[in-house]
Design a protein around this motif. Structure first.
Motif, PDB file in Angstrom:
ATOM      1  N   SER A 118       0.810  -1.221   0.000  1.00 44.81           N
ATOM      2  CA  SER A 118       0.000   0.000   0.000  1.00 44.81           C
ATOM      3  C   SER A 118       0.839   1.264   0.000  1.00 44.81           C
ATOM      4  O   SER A 118       0.298   2.368  -0.070  1.00 44.81           O
ATOM      5  CB  SER A 118      -0.922   0.011   1.226  1.00 44.81           C
TER       6      SER A 118
ATOM      7  N   HIS B 109      -2.421   9.310  -3.121  1.00 42.70           N
ATOM      8  CA  HIS B 109      -3.370  10.276  -2.566  1.00 42.70           C
ATOM      9  C   HIS B 109      -3.201  10.413  -1.053  1.00 42.70           C
ATOM     10  O   HIS B 109      -3.363  11.509  -0.495  1.00 42.70           O
ATOM     11  CB  HIS B 109      -4.796   9.836  -2.898  1.00 42.70           C
TER      12      HIS B 109
ATOM     13  N   SER C 279      -2.894  -3.734  -7.059  1.00 37.72           N
ATOM     14  CA  SER C 279      -4.123  -3.140  -7.570  1.00 37.72           C
ATOM     15  C   SER C 279      -3.897  -1.677  -7.941  1.00 37.72           C
ATOM     16  O   SER C 279      -3.190  -0.934  -7.237  1.00 37.72           O
ATOM     17  CB  SER C 279      -5.230  -3.240  -6.514  1.00 37.72           C
ATOM     18  N   SER C 280      -4.486  -1.264  -9.044  1.00 38.70           N
ATOM     19  CA  SER C 280      -4.366   0.128  -9.469  1.00 38.70           C
ATOM     20  C   SER C 280      -4.978   1.071  -8.436  1.00 38.70           C
ATOM     21  O   SER C 280      -4.476   2.181  -8.211  1.00 38.70           O
ATOM     22  CB  SER C 280      -5.031   0.333 -10.827  1.00 38.70           C
ATOM     23  N   VAL C 281      -6.056   0.620  -7.793  1.00 40.31           N
ATOM     24  CA  VAL C 281      -6.678   1.434  -6.737  1.00 40.31           C
ATOM     25  C   VAL C 281      -5.722   1.606  -5.562  1.00 40.31           C
ATOM     26  O   VAL C 281      -5.580   2.699  -4.997  1.00 40.31           O
ATOM     27  CB  VAL C 281      -7.999   0.787  -6.270  1.00 40.31           C
ATOM     28  N   THR C 282      -5.039   0.517  -5.188  1.00 44.30           N
ATOM     29  CA  THR C 282      -4.066   0.584  -4.093  1.00 44.30           C
ATOM     30  C   THR C 282      -2.930   1.536  -4.435  1.00 44.30           C
ATOM     31  O   THR C 282      -2.498   2.341  -3.602  1.00 44.30           O
ATOM     32  CB  THR C 282      -3.498  -0.815  -3.797  1.00 44.30           C
TER      33      THR C 282
ATOM     34  N   MET D 297      -2.886   4.122  -6.614  1.00 43.49           N
ATOM     35  CA  MET D 297      -3.323   5.514  -6.664  1.00 43.49           C
ATOM     36  C   MET D 297      -3.726   6.026  -5.284  1.00 43.49           C
ATOM     37  O   MET D 297      -3.472   7.186  -4.945  1.00 43.49           O
ATOM     38  CB  MET D 297      -4.488   5.654  -7.636  1.00 43.49           C
ATOM     39  N   ASN D 298      -4.334   5.169  -4.469  1.00 46.95           N
ATOM     40  CA  ASN D 298      -4.717   5.590  -3.116  1.00 46.95           C
ATOM     41  C   ASN D 298      -3.486   5.855  -2.253  1.00 46.95           C
ATOM     42  O   ASN D 298      -3.503   6.740  -1.389  1.00 46.95           O
ATOM     43  CB  ASN D 298      -5.578   4.512  -2.461  1.00 46.95           C
TER      44      ASN D 298
ATOM     45  N   TYR E  44       3.666   2.971 -12.321  1.00 49.24           N
ATOM     46  CA  TYR E  44       2.299   2.442 -12.255  1.00 49.24           C
ATOM     47  C   TYR E  44       2.147   1.201 -13.137  1.00 49.24           C
ATOM     48  O   TYR E  44       1.570   0.191 -12.711  1.00 49.24           O
ATOM     49  CB  TYR E  44       1.326   3.531 -12.690  1.00 49.24           C
TER      50      TYR E  44
ATOM     51  N   VAL F  54       1.300  -2.435 -11.454  1.00 51.48           N
ATOM     52  CA  VAL F  54      -0.011  -3.035 -11.696  1.00 51.48           C
ATOM     53  C   VAL F  54       0.083  -4.279 -12.569  1.00 51.48           C
ATOM     54  O   VAL F  54      -0.493  -5.322 -12.255  1.00 51.48           O
ATOM     55  CB  VAL F  54      -0.964  -1.991 -12.323  1.00 51.48           C
TER      56      VAL F  54
END
Length: 256
Positions: free
Chosen positions: A84, A189, A180-183, A185-186, A170, A174
């Protein structure tokens, strides 16, 4: 024997100090000329020549930097359950350090050498003397447009390189490491602050200034002849890279 060694050391130190003094005087003259009427057409021309023409090499450098950095870190972080944080590590590493430094080194090799070669050729062909005869300051006509163009374009190239570097990371994270792409990008952020990138842009402004001024200095002080052009170009690249690394360390202490 000892006297000759001490004389050699003393002579080397005195030559370096004299060279530093000439650089400072030229830089002060350039800063003074900066506040005169800007030569907008020349600045735009130099921005195109020095910035746009460097996009390809900057793109390749930063994409593969992001790729390699992710390859080296993602699998190790996954082993310890820290996947993460991969996106944040890539973004912070590129935004704070690798982006501005690598772009500056690339520009030192491509832009700094081009500036030195152009100006030293003008000196060899006596165009610099012609400017002085016409009461035109070489600092105003040659250095200021290149300095302002580099100070504008190196940060722009750094932004471009940061985006591509993170994009390269990225893709590897990925599609190769299975994060995970969500992981990914999060992570950016959550942990990355805007200042991680703006601080790198502040560095890039200083680096652009150094590249242009050193390129112009060694061009104006190049030895006569074709061999002198090559020597001046080499000295520009080597000195610029050394100063970039030293200045990066100082700016990192000050900014972060």
């Amino acid at each position: 024997m000892l006297n000759r060694i001490l004389e050699a050391i003393g002579g080397f130190v005195l030559r370096r100090l004299a060279e530093l003094g000439r650089m400072v005087l030229l830089y002060m003259e350039t800063i003074r000329q900066t506040f005169h009427r800007p030569r907008y057409q020349q600045i735009l021309t130099q921005m195109s020549h020095l910035g746009v023409d460097s996009l390809v090499i900057v793109s390749l450098t930063m994409i593969f930097t992001g790729v390699v950095l992710t390859l080296q870190t993602a699998d190790e972080l996954i082993k310890y359950g820290a996947q993460s944080t991969v996106g944040a590590i890539i973004a912070i590493g590129i935004g704070r350090e690798l982006g501005p430094v690598l772009v500056a080194v690339v520009c030192a090799g491509r832009v700094g050498s081009a500036i030195t070669a152009e100006i030293s050729t003008m000196k060899v062909t006596e165009q610099i003397d012609a400017l002085r005869v016409m009461a035109v300051s070489p600092a105003d006509y040659l250095i200021v447009p290149r300095m302002l163009a580099c100070m504008a374009m190196v940060p722009v190239l750094t932004i471009f390189g940061d985006v591509l570097g993170v994009l390269g990371g990225y893709v590897i994270a990925v599609y190769y490491s299975g994060i995970s792409s969500v992981t990914f990008m999060n992570s950016i952020h959550t942990y990355v602050d805007v200042y991680d990138f703006t601080g790198g842009l502040i560095k890039a402004i200083f680096f652009g200034n150094i590249i242009a001024v050193l390129g112009c200095y060694y061009g104006l002080s190049s030895p006569d002849g074709a061999a002198g052009v090559g020597k001046a170009t080499t000295r520009t690249v080597v000195t610029s890279i050394i100063v970039i690394f030293i200045l990066n360390a100082l700016l990192t202490f000050a900014l972060f």
